[in-house]
Scaffold this motif. Sequence first.
Motif, PDB file in Angstrom:
ATOM      1  N   GLU A   4     -41.763   3.579 -26.138  1.00 23.98           N
ATOM      2  CA  GLU A   4     -41.489   2.243 -25.531  1.00 23.98           C
ATOM      3  C   GLU A   4     -40.160   1.685 -26.324  1.00 23.98           C
ATOM      4  O   GLU A   4     -39.240   1.356 -25.710  1.00 23.98           O
ATOM      5  N   HIS A   7     -37.460   3.687 -24.578  1.00 22.08           N
ATOM      6  CA  HIS A   7     -36.774   3.213 -23.221  1.00 22.08           C
ATOM      7  C   HIS A   7     -36.409   1.730 -23.693  1.00 22.08           C
ATOM      8  O   HIS A   7     -35.243   1.788 -22.663  1.00 22.08           O
ATOM      9  N   ALA A  21     -43.617   3.227 -16.942  1.00 22.60           N
ATOM     10  CA  ALA A  21     -43.541   1.869 -18.053  1.00 22.60           C
ATOM     11  C   ALA A  21     -45.112   1.398 -17.858  1.00 22.60           C
ATOM     12  O   ALA A  21     -45.613   1.095 -18.876  1.00 22.60           O
ATOM     13  N   ARG A  25     -47.312   1.187 -21.177  1.00 21.91           N
ATOM     14  CA  ARG A  25     -47.600   0.206 -21.921  1.00 21.91           C
ATOM     15  C   ARG A  25     -49.231  -0.293 -21.771  1.00 21.91           C
ATOM     16  O   ARG A  25     -49.698  -0.750 -22.703  1.00 21.91           O
TER      17      ARG A  25
END
Length: 134
Positions: A4, A7, A21, A25
């Motif tokens: 994360e 990214h 994503a 998440r």
Amino acid sequence: MGAEVAHREGEPLVPDTPTNAGERRAEIRRLAKKLRVIERLSAYGETVRVLEDQVTRKDERHFLLDLDVEKGMLAVRTYSNSAAAEEFYSALEGEAGTERDIVLVAVGSMAALRRAYPNYFLDTSVFLDIVRDV
């Protein structure tokens, strides 16, 4: 979390982590809730403040930290005798559940503690902000 952060920084994702994503998440949310990441890291920040304010005698070089994540409480005991500290540590470890973190450290000063355990003194606020955002 590494994927994360990567990214967000426009860097390659960590190998073997979800590239989607939403999936990534969701996994972070699940694990953060299961491990109580926000509560634990917030409590560790409190540990640092308590230790820095802790007034001890010069011969008290053993710190027993008992962090109760559920109650949001930290107990700090100091010892001058290593055997007594280790005995109490063993007793606490035996009764502690998953919501308590028990740590025994021996140092000559707070400066030495900071050098020996630098991760306890890192500012986790940025990391926590990302966890909260996810």
